[in-house]
Enzyme design. Structure first.
Site, mmCIF file in Angstrom:
data_model
loop_
_atom_site.group_PDB
_atom_site.id
_atom_site.type_symbol
_atom_site.label_atom_id
_atom_site.label_comp_id
_atom_site.label_asym_id
_atom_site.label_seq_id
_atom_site.Cartn_x
_atom_site.Cartn_y
_atom_site.Cartn_z
ATOM 1 N N HIS A 66 -55.691 -34.448 38.836
ATOM 2 C CA HIS A 66 -55.415 -34.307 40.273
ATOM 3 C C HIS A 66 -53.908 -34.400 40.540
ATOM 4 O O HIS A 66 -53.353 -33.637 41.328
ATOM 5 C CB HIS A 66 -56.081 -35.432 41.071
ATOM 6 C CG HIS A 66 -57.569 -35.468 41.010
ATOM 7 N ND1 HIS A 66 -58.263 -36.504 40.437
ATOM 8 C CD2 HIS A 66 -58.505 -34.606 41.465
ATOM 9 C CE1 HIS A 66 -59.558 -36.292 40.563
ATOM 10 N NE2 HIS A 66 -59.743 -35.142 41.170
ATOM 11 N N LYS A 93 -60.014 -26.426 35.359
ATOM 12 C CA LYS A 93 -61.155 -27.216 34.877
ATOM 13 C C LYS A 93 -62.454 -26.772 35.549
ATOM 14 O O LYS A 93 -63.495 -26.684 34.926
ATOM 15 C CB LYS A 93 -60.867 -28.691 35.161
ATOM 16 C CG LYS A 93 -62.039 -29.593 35.319
ATOM 17 C CD LYS A 93 -62.414 -30.207 34.019
ATOM 18 C CE LYS A 93 -63.583 -31.161 34.079
ATOM 19 N NZ LYS A 93 -64.209 -31.399 35.325
ATOM 20 N N GLY A 141 -57.818 -26.651 40.166
ATOM 21 C CA GLY A 141 -57.747 -26.823 38.723
ATOM 22 C C GLY A 141 -58.632 -25.831 37.972
ATOM 23 O O GLY A 141 -59.780 -25.608 38.369
ATOM 24 N N GLY A 195 -61.283 -37.435 45.352
ATOM 25 C CA GLY A 195 -60.769 -38.774 45.125
ATOM 26 C C GLY A 195 -61.011 -39.301 43.722
ATOM 27 O O GLY A 195 -61.356 -38.558 42.823
ATOM 28 N N SER A 224 -61.630 -36.131 34.132
ATOM 29 C CA SER A 224 -62.590 -35.985 35.219
ATOM 30 C C SER A 224 -62.850 -37.357 35.820
ATOM 31 O O SER A 224 -62.869 -38.363 35.097
ATOM 32 C CB SER A 224 -63.907 -35.398 34.685
ATOM 33 O OG SER A 224 -64.933 -35.585 35.639
ATOM 34 N N SER A 225 -63.059 -37.395 37.123
ATOM 35 C CA SER A 225 -63.385 -38.666 37.773
ATOM 36 C C SER A 225 -64.666 -39.246 37.190
ATOM 37 O O SER A 225 -64.874 -40.458 37.203
ATOM 38 C CB SER A 225 -63.564 -38.454 39.279
ATOM 39 O OG SER A 225 -62.435 -37.825 39.826
#
Ligand code: AMP
Length: 293
Positions: free
Chosen positions: A45, A159, A157, A39, A195-196
């Site tokens: 995302h 990442k 991902g 999330g 990134s979150s």
């Protein structure tokens, strides 16, 4: 099909409902794509969701902050969340089904199973810093989500390069009929990997955070300019980070498929970096290839 009629996203919280909806879609011959996330969605995302939408008939996105892959309770507590905004972004990206299970739904009382993957892919780098339990937590929740969604394809991902290798191992070892699609890392204009966690960077740390991509680009330039010794590449990348005032947790040059450390770059290698920048732990990676300039 009930889902997607209004262009909206169907929000599902129970495993039984998820199975029923996916079963209906499959019966109609739909190819099911799956994007697992924790999330606080960003463009990285969303690029995965868009790829799933492009390549599949039904795109399922899960939003679940998995407690078992956090080694630090403070990191888990500080993990950003915004369910309403996530659902809006997922809908706009074309997501068909959003699966938001509770911790209880994923880990019911008495839960006692761990999917444990051994070897350098879970013990090196992130596994060395966070403990191999981190990847066992990842492997366990991904195996469970795969079992719940039963997708034809899963989108991850680059990442999180080591995670991709762990998931590939999981799919191979458990004979899962799932195509793994690894998608490129999306970056901010200055190169910082999205990134979150980036939202927790203060202004000064946000500026210093470019140290990671600068180190990777310095490594790339060294390799394309003829450096073949991994140690020399590591020195160049480390210096680039220190020049920004960031102390690397690790700078590694590995075989992309096994994650075994390389002494010498024969052709293609993966360079990975990690560092704490202020309160946030950041990771990034880049493929480097000899003789591409
Ligand atoms: P997370 O919510 O951090 O667990 O990430 C969910 C998925 O999004 C994982 O497969 C990540 O590798 C992927 N992802 C995270 N950041 C990026 C990014 N900047 N570019 C592309 N994919 C990403």
């Amino acid at each position: 099909m009930a889902v997607h009629d209004d262009g909206g996203v169907l929000v599902v919280r129970s495993v039984d409902e998820l199975r029923a909806v996916v079963r209906d879609a499959r019966r109609e011959g739909s190819r099911i794509g799956f994007v697992p996330t924790m999330g606080y969605l960003h463009d990285g995302h969303l690029s995965l969701i868009r790829r799933a939408v492009a390549e599949c008939d039904v795109a399922v996105t899960s939003i679940f902050v998995n407690p078992t892959q956090f080694n630090d309770p403070a990191d888990l507590a500080a993990y950003p969340r915004d369910e309403a905004h996530d659902l809006e972004l997922a809908r706009a990206a074309g997501c068909t089904i959003a699966f938001l299970p509770s911790v209880h739904a994923v880990y019911p009382p008495g839960f006692a199973t761990t999917v444990r993957i051994d070897g350098p892919i879970t013990e090196a780098l992130e596994g060395a810093v966070r403990g191999p339990q981190h990847f066992w937590g990842v492997a366990t929740v991904v195996a469970k989500l795969f079992s719940m969604v039963a997708p034809d394809a899963a989108f991850f991902g680059q990442k999180d390069a080591q995670q991709c290798v762990v998931v590939r191992r999981l799919i191979t070892d458990l004979d899962l009929p799932i195509e793994l699609v690894v998608c490129p890392t999306l970056r901010e204009p200055d190169g910082l990997a999205m990134s979150s966690r980036n939202v927790r960077l203060g202004p000064a740390d946000r500026q210093r955070a470019v140290a990671l991509i600068e180190a990777l680009r310095a490594a790339e330039l060294a390799v394309t300019s003829g450096t073949t010794t991994a140690e020399d590449v590591r020195v160049v990348a480390t210096k680039a980070m220190l020049d920004r005032g960031v102390v690397p947790e690790y700078v590694a040059v590995v075989d992309p498929s096994t994650f075994a450390a390389l002494d010498c770059i024969q052709r293609r290698a993966l360079v990975l970096v990690a560092a704490e920048v202020g309160p946030v732990r950041l990771i990034d990676n880049l493929f480097v290839e000899r003789g591409t300039v």
